[in-house]
Design a protein around this motif. Structure first.
Motif, PDB file in Angstrom:
ATOM      1  N   SER A   1      -2.743  -0.572  -5.812  1.00  0.00           N
ATOM      2  CA  SER A   1      -3.896   0.204  -5.355  1.00  0.00           C
ATOM      3  C   SER A   1      -4.964  -0.701  -4.739  1.00  0.00           C
ATOM      4  O   SER A   1      -5.691  -0.277  -3.846  1.00  0.00           O
ATOM      5  CB  SER A   1      -4.478   1.028  -6.500  1.00  0.00           C
ATOM      6  N   TYR A   2      -5.068  -1.950  -5.208  1.00  0.00           N
ATOM      7  CA  TYR A   2      -6.007  -2.893  -4.598  1.00  0.00           C
ATOM      8  C   TYR A   2      -5.565  -3.230  -3.172  1.00  0.00           C
ATOM      9  O   TYR A   2      -6.398  -3.405  -2.286  1.00  0.00           O
ATOM     10  CB  TYR A   2      -6.131  -4.172  -5.420  1.00  0.00           C
TER      11      TYR A   2
ATOM     12  N   ALA B   1       1.876   1.932  -3.435  1.00  0.00           N
ATOM     13  CA  ALA B   1       0.791   2.438  -4.278  1.00  0.00           C
ATOM     14  C   ALA B   1       0.868   3.944  -4.455  1.00  0.00           C
ATOM     15  O   ALA B   1       0.355   4.479  -5.439  1.00  0.00           O
ATOM     16  CB  ALA B   1      -0.567   2.048  -3.699  1.00  0.00           C
ATOM     17  N   SER B   2       1.515   4.628  -3.533  1.00  0.00           N
ATOM     18  CA  SER B   2       1.625   6.075  -3.655  1.00  0.00           C
ATOM     19  C   SER B   2       2.576   6.489  -4.766  1.00  0.00           C
ATOM     20  O   SER B   2       2.538   7.623  -5.226  1.00  0.00           O
ATOM     21  CB  SER B   2       2.087   6.677  -2.329  1.00  0.00           C
TER      22      SER B   2
ATOM     23  N   PHE C   1      -3.988  -1.232  -1.176  1.00  0.00           N
ATOM     24  CA  PHE C   1      -4.372  -0.071  -0.361  1.00  0.00           C
ATOM     25  C   PHE C   1      -5.866  -0.121  -0.043  1.00  0.00           C
ATOM     26  O   PHE C   1      -6.272   0.159   1.088  1.00  0.00           O
ATOM     27  CB  PHE C   1      -4.035   1.235  -1.080  1.00  0.00           C
ATOM     28  N   ASP C   2      -6.687  -0.489  -1.026  1.00  0.00           N
ATOM     29  CA  ASP C   2      -8.129  -0.564  -0.793  1.00  0.00           C
ATOM     30  C   ASP C   2      -8.468  -1.608   0.261  1.00  0.00           C
ATOM     31  O   ASP C   2      -9.342  -1.384   1.110  1.00  0.00           O
ATOM     32  CB  ASP C   2      -8.861  -0.879  -2.102  1.00  0.00           C
TER      33      ASP C   2
ATOM     34  N   THR D   1      -2.813   4.610 -10.600  1.00  0.00           N
ATOM     35  CA  THR D   1      -3.978   4.133  -9.847  1.00  0.00           C
ATOM     36  C   THR D   1      -4.525   2.806 -10.359  1.00  0.00           C
ATOM     37  O   THR D   1      -5.281   2.166  -9.657  1.00  0.00           O
ATOM     38  CB  THR D   1      -5.111   5.173  -9.893  1.00  0.00           C
ATOM     39  N   ASP D   2      -4.154   2.387 -11.550  1.00  0.00           N
ATOM     40  CA  ASP D   2      -4.668   1.134 -12.091  1.00  0.00           C
ATOM     41  C   ASP D   2      -3.792  -0.059 -11.747  1.00  0.00           C
ATOM     42  O   ASP D   2      -4.015  -1.155 -12.242  1.00  0.00           O
ATOM     43  CB  ASP D   2      -4.789   1.234 -13.610  1.00  0.00           C
TER      44      ASP D   2
ATOM     45  N   ALA E   1       0.833  -1.206   0.000  1.00  0.00           N
ATOM     46  CA  ALA E   1       0.000   0.000   0.000  1.00  0.00           C
ATOM     47  C   ALA E   1       0.866   1.253   0.000  1.00  0.00           C
ATOM     48  O   ALA E   1       0.496   2.266  -0.608  1.00  0.00           O
ATOM     49  CB  ALA E   1      -0.933  -0.008   1.199  1.00  0.00           C
TER      50      ALA E   1
END
Length: 154
Positions: free
Chosen positions: A77-78, A67-68, A80-81, A72-73, A64
């Motif tokens: 990013s998943y 992810a920064s 992080f979600d 975003t794809d 996560a």
């Protein structure tokens, strides 16, 4: 240039770690304080939930933070979600036992993506359009562009 991009990525990752770690600690302290101390409900299932959240955080936190630095794809990013959803479920799980049903969103979304990948659907990307003319026909024919009529200005 490549050194600049690496420095920016490292700076973004450090900023993400500075933000995520205190939030994770605060959510865990909130859960322990409310559920185990103030309400006095220290059943084994609450310890299992706390341990399960710790495992999810340990697995998703490093990715996560990555992810920064990625688009975003990306798969990061998943992660992080999943981490954010677990934090929300744990926060509200301190108040209600029904809040843990929020975590069912993760396998439901995975099933949706899997079905869309297998059978097609709204989550599957559209196929690129096929060319209308064959390559052999294009070589033999030359398209004529219509001449434009030029009018004199007034």
């Amino acid at each position: 240039m490549a050194g600049q991009a690496a420095k920016k990525a490292a700076k973004a990752k450090a900023a993400a770690q500075k933000l995520y770690l205190p939030v994770l600690a605060a959510v865990n302290l909130w859960y322990v304080a409310v559920r185990l101390y103030f309400r006095g409900e220290a059943a084994n299932s609450h310890y299992v939930a706390l341990g399960g959240c710790a495992v999810v955080y340990a697995l998703t936190y490093p990715t996560a933070c990555e992810a920064s630095t990625q688009p975003t794809d990306s798969l990061a990013s998943y992660f992080f979600d999943v981490m954010a959803l677990t934090m929300i479920a744990q926060f509200f799980g301190a108040l209600s036992d029904k809040a843990w049903y929020l975590l069912l969103v993760v396998p439901a979304f995975a099933a949706y993506k899997g079905i869309a990948w297998k059978f097609g659907g709204p989550a599957k990307p559209a196929a690129p359009p096929e060319p209308e003319e064959d390559a052999a026909d294009a070589k033999g024919k030359k398209e004529k562009k219509p001449k434009r009529k030029m009018m004199k200005g007034r």
